[in-house]
Design a protein around this motif. Sequence first.
Motif, PDB file in Angstrom:
ATOM      1  N   VAL A  64       0.831  -1.204   0.000  1.00 42.14           N
ATOM      2  CA  VAL A  64       0.000   0.000   0.000  1.00 42.14           C
ATOM      3  C   VAL A  64       0.864   1.252   0.000  1.00 42.14           C
ATOM      4  O   VAL A  64       0.600   2.217  -0.718  1.00 42.14           O
ATOM      5  N   SER A  65       1.921   1.231   0.806  1.00 46.06           N
ATOM      6  CA  SER A  65       2.826   2.385   0.859  1.00 46.06           C
ATOM      7  C   SER A  65       3.503   2.621  -0.487  1.00 46.06           C
ATOM      8  O   SER A  65       3.684   3.766  -0.922  1.00 46.06           O
ATOM      9  N   ALA A  66       3.874   1.509  -1.154  1.00 45.72           N
ATOM     10  CA  ALA A  66       4.519   1.627  -2.465  1.00 45.72           C
ATOM     11  C   ALA A  66       3.569   2.237  -3.491  1.00 45.72           C
ATOM     12  O   ALA A  66       3.949   3.134  -4.257  1.00 45.72           O
ATOM     13  N   ILE A  67       2.312   1.760  -3.491  1.00 45.59           N
ATOM     14  CA  ILE A  67       1.315   2.309  -4.425  1.00 45.59           C
ATOM     15  C   ILE A  67       1.034   3.768  -4.092  1.00 45.59           C
ATOM     16  O   ILE A  67       0.917   4.612  -4.991  1.00 45.59           O
ATOM     17  N   ALA A  68       0.932   4.062  -2.798  1.00 50.30           N
ATOM     18  CA  ALA A  68       0.651   5.434  -2.370  1.00 50.30           C
ATOM     19  C   ALA A  68       1.760   6.395  -2.798  1.00 50.30           C
ATOM     20  O   ALA A  68       1.486   7.538  -3.181  1.00 50.30           O
ATOM     21  N   ILE A  70       3.640   6.078  -5.431  1.00 56.26           N
ATOM     22  CA  ILE A  70       3.565   6.252  -6.885  1.00 56.26           C
ATOM     23  C   ILE A  70       2.510   7.290  -7.260  1.00 56.26           C
ATOM     24  O   ILE A  70       2.726   8.140  -8.127  1.00 56.26           O
ATOM     25  N   VAL A  71       1.366   7.176  -6.611  1.00 56.30           N
ATOM     26  CA  VAL A  71       0.248   8.082  -6.951  1.00 56.30           C
ATOM     27  C   VAL A  71       0.165   9.277  -6.012  1.00 56.30           C
ATOM     28  O   VAL A  71      -0.815  10.020  -6.048  1.00 56.30           O
ATOM     29  N   ARG A  72       1.181   9.459  -5.168  1.00 55.41           N
ATOM     30  CA  ARG A  72       1.136  10.523  -4.166  1.00 55.41           C
ATOM     31  C   ARG A  72       0.921  11.916  -4.761  1.00 55.41           C
ATOM     32  O   ARG A  72       0.103  12.683  -4.228  1.00 55.41           O
ATOM     33  N   PRO A  73       1.595  12.284  -5.863  1.00 53.33           N
ATOM     34  CA  PRO A  73       1.358  13.628  -6.413  1.00 53.33           C
ATOM     35  C   PRO A  73      -0.112  13.881  -6.755  1.00 53.33           C
ATOM     36  O   PRO A  73      -0.621  14.984  -6.571  1.00 53.33           O
ATOM     37  N   ILE A  74      -0.801  12.833  -7.233  1.00 53.01           N
ATOM     38  CA  ILE A  74      -2.210  12.985  -7.605  1.00 53.01           C
ATOM     39  C   ILE A  74      -3.089  13.023  -6.363  1.00 53.01           C
ATOM     40  O   ILE A  74      -3.979  13.879  -6.238  1.00 53.01           O
ATOM     41  N   THR A  75      -2.847  12.090  -5.421  1.00 52.79           N
ATOM     42  CA  THR A  75      -3.700  12.012  -4.230  1.00 52.79           C
ATOM     43  C   THR A  75      -3.528  13.233  -3.321  1.00 52.79           C
ATOM     44  O   THR A  75      -4.493  13.672  -2.691  1.00 52.79           O
ATOM     45  N   ALA A  88      -6.955   6.226   5.688  1.00 51.59           N
ATOM     46  CA  ALA A  88      -7.963   6.605   4.682  1.00 51.59           C
ATOM     47  C   ALA A  88      -7.343   6.680   3.299  1.00 51.59           C
ATOM     48  O   ALA A  88      -7.964   6.284   2.301  1.00 51.59           O
ATOM     49  N   MET A  89      -6.113   7.165   3.226  1.00 51.78           N
ATOM     50  CA  MET A  89      -5.449   7.304   1.935  1.00 51.78           C
ATOM     51  C   MET A  89      -5.201   5.942   1.299  1.00 51.78           C
ATOM     52  O   MET A  89      -5.430   5.748   0.100  1.00 51.78           O
TER      53      MET A  89
END
Length: 204
Positions: A64-68, A70-75, A88-89
């Motif tokens: 989950v941390s790895a996916i987060a 990757i998409v962190r700039p968008i989220t 929640a994220m």
Amino acid sequence: MLNYVWFGLIAISVIVGAINGNIDAVTEAAISSAETAVTLAIGLIGIMALWLGIMKIAETAGLVSAIARIVRPITVWLFPEVPPEHPAMSAMVLNMSANMLGLGNAATPLGLKAMQELEKLNPHPETATNAMCTFLTINTSSVQLILPATVVALMGVESSSLFIPTILATSCSTIAGVTAVKLLSKLPKFAIPEQETEESNLNK
């Protein structure tokens, strides 16, 4: 408000059924729908247990941390009020991933979990936050990379022929939804008064 809507629908159906002499059909439909609701609820419990367990394993394994990341700039842009490492994220990221892959049943428990976690960050429990509205919009109009098998079966066509149209249509709906949420959130009509916010912080 929703309770009044449901009560109104039930009352209208009973009245119309009685006038047309179909009250037996209304009763039969109510019983049949109640049975369907119980079956659906029991089935959903199993799905929620499975995917919440998978989410917990993914969190422990660091997926989950790895996916987060990757998409962190968008989220971060979509949900600026939600801390990047908040549960929640991770639930929202997994929900969006499941929706994009056409796993609607898998996305449901993750969406419920995300809303529960977002509620913990809500200073006004009686009012939906901007993050909640944004997530609900994305969840409803999610970009679809893979069309759900049920839709393909109903349409009776090859899924490959729907790949590009599906991505374009769902991308447009998501962009329109997110744009609407961002614009409406800036209007004074939908803003929480500063006085209420200050009182909430003092009560904490």
